[in-house]
Design an enzyme around this catalytic site. Structure first.
Site, PDB file in Angstrom:
ATOM      1  N   MET A  13     143.965   3.354 -61.194  1.00 21.47           N
ATOM      2  CA  MET A  13     142.682   3.005 -60.572  1.00 21.47           C
ATOM      3  C   MET A  13     141.526   3.715 -61.271  1.00 21.47           C
ATOM      4  O   MET A  13     140.483   3.118 -61.550  1.00 21.47           O
ATOM      5  CB  MET A  13     142.681   3.354 -59.076  1.00 21.47           C
ATOM      6  CG  MET A  13     143.580   2.498 -58.229  1.00 21.47           C
ATOM      7  SD  MET A  13     143.099   0.763 -58.183  1.00 21.47           S
ATOM      8  CE  MET A  13     141.756   0.773 -57.017  1.00 21.47           C
ATOM      9  N   GLY A  14     141.711   4.998 -61.559  1.00 20.58           N
ATOM     10  CA  GLY A  14     140.666   5.796 -62.209  1.00 20.58           C
ATOM     11  C   GLY A  14     140.292   5.210 -63.558  1.00 20.58           C
ATOM     12  O   GLY A  14     139.108   4.974 -63.852  1.00 20.58           O
ATOM     13  N   ARG A  33     143.671  16.426 -64.759  1.00 17.45           N
ATOM     14  CA  ARG A  33     144.245  17.778 -64.720  1.00 17.45           C
ATOM     15  C   ARG A  33     145.045  18.085 -65.991  1.00 17.45           C
ATOM     16  O   ARG A  33     144.926  19.158 -66.554  1.00 17.45           O
ATOM     17  CB  ARG A  33     145.154  17.902 -63.495  1.00 17.45           C
ATOM     18  CG  ARG A  33     144.750  19.079 -62.671  1.00 17.45           C
ATOM     19  CD  ARG A  33     145.570  19.358 -61.467  1.00 17.45           C
ATOM     20  NE  ARG A  33     146.216  18.213 -60.831  1.00 17.45           N
ATOM     21  CZ  ARG A  33     146.754  18.286 -59.620  1.00 17.45           C
ATOM     22  NH1 ARG A  33     146.692  19.412 -58.946  1.00 17.45           N
ATOM     23  NH2 ARG A  33     147.348  17.250 -59.089  1.00 17.45           N
ATOM     24  N   VAL A  74     141.952  10.592 -57.134  1.00 17.76           N
ATOM     25  CA  VAL A  74     143.224  11.321 -57.097  1.00 17.76           C
ATOM     26  C   VAL A  74     143.918  11.000 -55.781  1.00 17.76           C
ATOM     27  O   VAL A  74     143.338  10.373 -54.901  1.00 17.76           O
ATOM     28  CB  VAL A  74     142.989  12.849 -57.227  1.00 17.76           C
ATOM     29  CG1 VAL A  74     142.340  13.177 -58.558  1.00 17.76           C
ATOM     30  CG2 VAL A  74     142.127  13.385 -56.073  1.00 17.76           C
ATOM     31  N   SER A 128     138.913  -1.285 -52.910  1.00 22.36           N
ATOM     32  CA  SER A 128     140.045  -2.206 -52.775  1.00 22.36           C
ATOM     33  C   SER A 128     140.069  -3.236 -53.888  1.00 22.36           C
ATOM     34  O   SER A 128     139.028  -3.637 -54.397  1.00 22.36           O
ATOM     35  CB  SER A 128     139.970  -2.937 -51.437  1.00 22.36           C
ATOM     36  OG  SER A 128     141.014  -3.893 -51.365  1.00 22.36           O
ATOM     37  N   GLY A 130     143.134  -3.283 -56.057  1.00 20.06           N
ATOM     38  CA  GLY A 130     144.193  -2.931 -57.005  1.00 20.06           C
ATOM     39  C   GLY A 130     143.645  -2.761 -58.408  1.00 20.06           C
ATOM     40  O   GLY A 130     142.431  -2.616 -58.620  1.00 20.06           O
ATOM     41  N   LYS A 183     137.645   0.940 -44.665  1.00 21.21           N
ATOM     42  CA  LYS A 183     138.741   0.655 -45.613  1.00 21.21           C
ATOM     43  C   LYS A 183     140.093   0.680 -44.887  1.00 21.21           C
ATOM     44  O   LYS A 183     140.978  -0.133 -45.164  1.00 21.21           O
ATOM     45  CB  LYS A 183     138.724   1.671 -46.765  1.00 21.21           C
ATOM     46  CG  LYS A 183     139.906   1.515 -47.755  1.00 21.21           C
ATOM     47  CD  LYS A 183     139.943   0.134 -48.370  1.00 21.21           C
ATOM     48  CE  LYS A 183     140.879  -0.051 -49.544  1.00 21.21           C
ATOM     49  NZ  LYS A 183     142.259   0.279 -49.429  1.00 21.21           N
ATOM     50  N   HIS A 186     140.400  -2.505 -43.116  1.00 19.96           N
ATOM     51  CA  HIS A 186     140.712  -3.511 -44.152  1.00 19.96           C
ATOM     52  C   HIS A 186     142.219  -3.516 -44.403  1.00 19.96           C
ATOM     53  O   HIS A 186     142.857  -4.571 -44.441  1.00 19.96           O
ATOM     54  CB  HIS A 186     139.950  -3.183 -45.444  1.00 19.96           C
ATOM     55  CG  HIS A 186     140.491  -3.884 -46.658  1.00 19.96           C
ATOM     56  ND1 HIS A 186     141.642  -3.459 -47.309  1.00 19.96           N
ATOM     57  CD2 HIS A 186     140.080  -4.986 -47.329  1.00 19.96           C
ATOM     58  CE1 HIS A 186     141.898  -4.267 -48.322  1.00 19.96           C
ATOM     59  NE2 HIS A 186     140.957  -5.194 -48.360  1.00 19.96           N
ATOM     60  N   ASN A 187     142.784  -2.349 -44.581  1.00 22.76           N
ATOM     61  CA  ASN A 187     144.214  -2.282 -44.880  1.00 22.76           C
ATOM     62  C   ASN A 187     145.055  -2.748 -43.696  1.00 22.76           C
ATOM     63  O   ASN A 187     146.074  -3.411 -43.876  1.00 22.76           O
ATOM     64  CB  ASN A 187     144.608  -0.857 -45.286  1.00 22.76           C
ATOM     65  CG  ASN A 187     144.286  -0.580 -46.741  1.00 22.76           C
ATOM     66  OD1 ASN A 187     143.336  -1.139 -47.275  1.00 22.76           O
ATOM     67  ND2 ASN A 187     145.055   0.270 -47.375  1.00 22.76           N
ATOM     68  N   GLU A 190     144.983  -6.285 -43.803  1.00 19.12           N
ATOM     69  CA  GLU A 190     145.860  -6.697 -44.914  1.00 19.12           C
ATOM     70  C   GLU A 190     147.320  -6.772 -44.419  1.00 19.12           C
ATOM     71  O   GLU A 190     148.024  -7.745 -44.700  1.00 19.12           O
ATOM     72  CB  GLU A 190     145.698  -5.668 -46.041  1.00 19.12           C
ATOM     73  CG  GLU A 190     146.625  -5.792 -47.215  1.00 19.12           C
ATOM     74  CD  GLU A 190     146.423  -4.629 -48.212  1.00 19.12           C
ATOM     75  OE1 GLU A 190     145.278  -4.393 -48.646  1.00 19.12           O
ATOM     76  OE2 GLU A 190     147.412  -3.942 -48.528  1.00 19.12           O
ATOM     77  N   TYR A 191     147.739  -5.761 -43.661  1.00 12.58           N
ATOM     78  CA  TYR A 191     149.107  -5.763 -43.106  1.00 12.58           C
ATOM     79  C   TYR A 191     149.299  -7.015 -42.235  1.00 12.58           C
ATOM     80  O   TYR A 191     150.337  -7.659 -42.284  1.00 12.58           O
ATOM     81  CB  TYR A 191     149.337  -4.530 -42.214  1.00 12.58           C
ATOM     82  CG  TYR A 191     149.765  -3.264 -42.912  1.00 12.58           C
ATOM     83  CD1 TYR A 191     149.066  -2.763 -44.004  1.00 12.58           C
ATOM     84  CD2 TYR A 191     150.850  -2.537 -42.444  1.00 12.58           C
ATOM     85  CE1 TYR A 191     149.439  -1.579 -44.607  1.00 12.58           C
ATOM     86  CE2 TYR A 191     151.243  -1.344 -43.047  1.00 12.58           C
ATOM     87  CZ  TYR A 191     150.531  -0.868 -44.126  1.00 12.58           C
ATOM     88  OH  TYR A 191     150.903   0.310 -44.723  1.00 12.58           O
TER      89      TYR A 191
HETATM   90  C1  6PG Z   1     143.773  -2.237 -51.599  1.00 10.93           C
HETATM   91  C2  6PG Z   1     145.114  -1.926 -50.988  1.00 10.93           C
HETATM   92  C3  6PG Z   1     145.660  -0.617 -51.390  1.00 10.93           C
HETATM   93  C4  6PG Z   1     146.970  -0.241 -50.701  1.00 10.93           C
HETATM   94  C5  6PG Z   1     148.115  -1.158 -50.980  1.00 10.93           C
HETATM   95  C6  6PG Z   1     149.465  -0.662 -50.536  1.00 10.93           C
HETATM   96  O1  6PG Z   1     142.870  -2.406 -50.810  1.00 10.93           O
HETATM   97  O2  6PG Z   1     143.649  -2.337 -52.815  1.00 10.93           O
HETATM   98  O3  6PG Z   1     144.970  -1.891 -49.600  1.00 10.93           O
HETATM   99  O4  6PG Z   1     144.686   0.311 -51.089  1.00 10.93           O
HETATM  100  O5  6PG Z   1     147.312   1.012 -51.144  1.00 10.93           O
HETATM  101  O6  6PG Z   1     147.866  -2.387 -50.423  1.00 10.93           O
HETATM  102  O7  6PG Z   1     149.517  -0.394 -49.180  1.00 10.93           O
HETATM  103  P1  6PG Z   1     150.928  -0.207 -48.455  1.00 10.93           P
HETATM  104  O8  6PG Z   1     151.812   0.549 -49.406  1.00 10.93           O
HETATM  105  O9  6PG Z   1     150.685   0.573 -47.217  1.00 10.93           O
HETATM  106  O10 6PG Z   1     151.455  -1.575 -48.208  1.00 10.93           O
END
Ligand code: 6PG
Length: 482
Positions: A13-14, A33, A74, A128, A130, A183, A186-187, A190-191
């Protein structure tokens, strides 16, 4: 020329965020690091760019323009605190630290407050989308010290995803941990979205006996409807993906879901705040149930394998399923926005729900056409308490009702577990029922514990106790509610 922003942490991501910032004309100072990682990055993906490396925190700080903006990419938790502790003595008042990880929002609340005492601004930002999102346009949800926002805004809004109208999917969310809170929700959503899709897949596969190519076509078609979204799109790709032997790869994947905790935090927070976030919480539990693989295998042997064939016209069922999925999704978002509303009220965050929908419109994992409709709903009524009451969403819920009930009932009848779709319907039935059986529950509480009750024929706030058996005393317990 000094750097515009420093980024600590050169994991996937970084690195991608840095490259994205560089593409937009910002000079980024990169630190990790382990020094080798800096070299690998500079000689690899960052070669030929304006990105510069820093091999120590002092070097990073020295290479940055004031007020310094340092973004931590991190792992959430102690690592963030340890970097903050090391950075603070090197910084000047007014400098800005940003945490772009998946941090639990109470940690951000704490960091904003403790750093404020030291004159350092802190932003906790959800990011968010990925790897690809980070590289070409993530959804960014910043919150924390509002004084820091004008300095960070141009960079974040430049690198973020854009809507079809070229609006940035990034705006100031609110004070304290508001960005990380949003966020987290949001997650959670997402679930929920993912769980709903998997329930539809199981109904099609086990109930309707569809092949993977057929299911792929269905998701491709659904993606042209109100269900148009990133997660529906990738599902069609996944269903069509064949392993080296020509068989669908998805069937070779072990059916135990992983989770890193953000969905669980959302559920815990809903319980803490007393918000009926049933769909997301069911989705978290569905992941937990999936992980009991050995027990499930044993139990299937013990109870016998279910024949879950769904009879009838396949096309009719597929359309019913689409409507059930869409209606359930509305409930999931409605519950998520209820949670945000409660948190906003409790914490004084003054969240702008239309802006939240806009931030999720592009770049993030739950991006979808649907979010434009949510934004419209909050434009019409910024204080909307239940998304399903908005005329657009109410229309869909009403039109889908019969198909939704048919799917839910059939899943129960043939034994296909659909916890999220069915709980969403149950929620709506409860939410739209003026009188629930909680009167009996209150009577039970008063019967065994003298917990008292209010009466429909007396003003609210007046509490009564009845000596139900004639044996108990007249002393009632206190009436607090947690
Ligand atoms: C995002 C995702 C991300 C999250 C993964 C895995 O917004 O890019 O939400 O932040 O880490 O989706 O989440 P789980 O391992 O809990 O399924």
């Amino acid at each position: 020329m000094k750097g515009d922003i420093g980024v600590i942490g050169l994991a996937v991501m970084g690195q991608n965020l840095i490259l994205n910032m560089n593409d937009h004309g910002y000079k980024v100072v990169a630190h990790n690091r382990t020094a080798e990682k800096v070299d690998e990055f500079l000689q690899g993906p960052a070669k030929g760019t304006n990105i510069v490396g820093a091999y120590s925190l002092q070097e990073l700080v020295d290479k940055l323009e004031s007020p310094r903006k340092i973004m931590l990419m991190v792992r959430a938790g102690d690592v963030v605190d340890s970097f903050i502790d090391k950075l603070v003595p090197l910084l000047d008042k007014g400098d800005i630290i940003i945490d772009g990880g998946n941090t639990n929002f109470p940690d951000t609340n704490r960091r904003v407050a403790t750093l404020k005492e030291k004159g350092i601004h802190f932003i906790g930002s959800g990011v968010s989308g990925g790897e690809e999102g980070a590289r070409f346009g993530p959804s960014i949800m910043p919150g924390g010290s509002p004084e820091a926002w004008p300095f960070v805004k141009p960079i974040f809004q430049a690198i973020s995803a854009k809507t079809e109208n070229n609006e940035p999917c990034c705006d100031w969310v609110g004070n304290d941990g508001a960005g990380h809170f949003v966020k987290m929700v949001h997650n959670g959503i997402e679930y929920g979205d993912m769980q709903l899709i998997t329930e539809a897949y199981q109904f099609m596969k086990d109930g309707l006996g569809m092949t993977h190519d057929e299911m792929q076509s269905v998701f491709i078609e659904w993606n042209k409807t109100e269900l148009n979204s990133y997660l529906v799109e990738i599902t069609s790709d996944i269903l069509g993906y064949k392993d080296t032997d020509g068989e669908p790869l998805v069937e070779k994947i072990l059916d135990t879901a992983g989770q890193k905790g953000t969905g669980k935090w959302t559920g815990i927070n809903a319980l803490d705040m007393g918000i009926p976030l049933t769909l997301i919480t069911e989705s978290v539990f569905a992941r937990c149930l999936s992980s009991l693989k050995d027990q499930r295998v044993e139990a299937e042997e013990l109870f016998g394998k279910k024949e879950s064939i769904v009879e009838g016209d396949k096309q009719v069922w597929i359309e019913a399923l689409r409507q059930a999925l869409l209606a359930s999704k509305i409930i999931s978002y409605a519950q998520g926005f209820m949670l945000m509303r409660e948190a906003s009220n409790e914490n004084g965050w003054d969240l702008n729900y239309g802006n939240v929908a806009l931030m999720w419109r592009g770049g993030c994992i739950i991006r979808s056409a649907f979010l434009s409709n949510i934004r419209d709903a909050y434009d019409i009524d910024p204080e909307l308490s239940f998304l399903g009451s908005d005329s657009y969403f109410k229309g869909i819920l009403e039109n889908s009702m019969s198909a939704w009930r048919k799917v839910a009932a059939k899943s129960m009848e043939v034994g296909i577990p659909m916890p999220s779709m069915t709980s969403a319907l149950t929620f709506l039935d409860g939410y739209t029922t003026a009188r629930l059986p909680a009167n009996l529950l209150q009577a039970q509480r008063d019967y065994f514990g003298a917990h008292t009750y209010e009466r429909v024929d007396k003003p609210k706030g007046e509490f009564f106790h009845t000596n139900w058996t004639g044996k108990g005393g007249d002393v009632s317990s206190t009436t607090y509610n947690s």
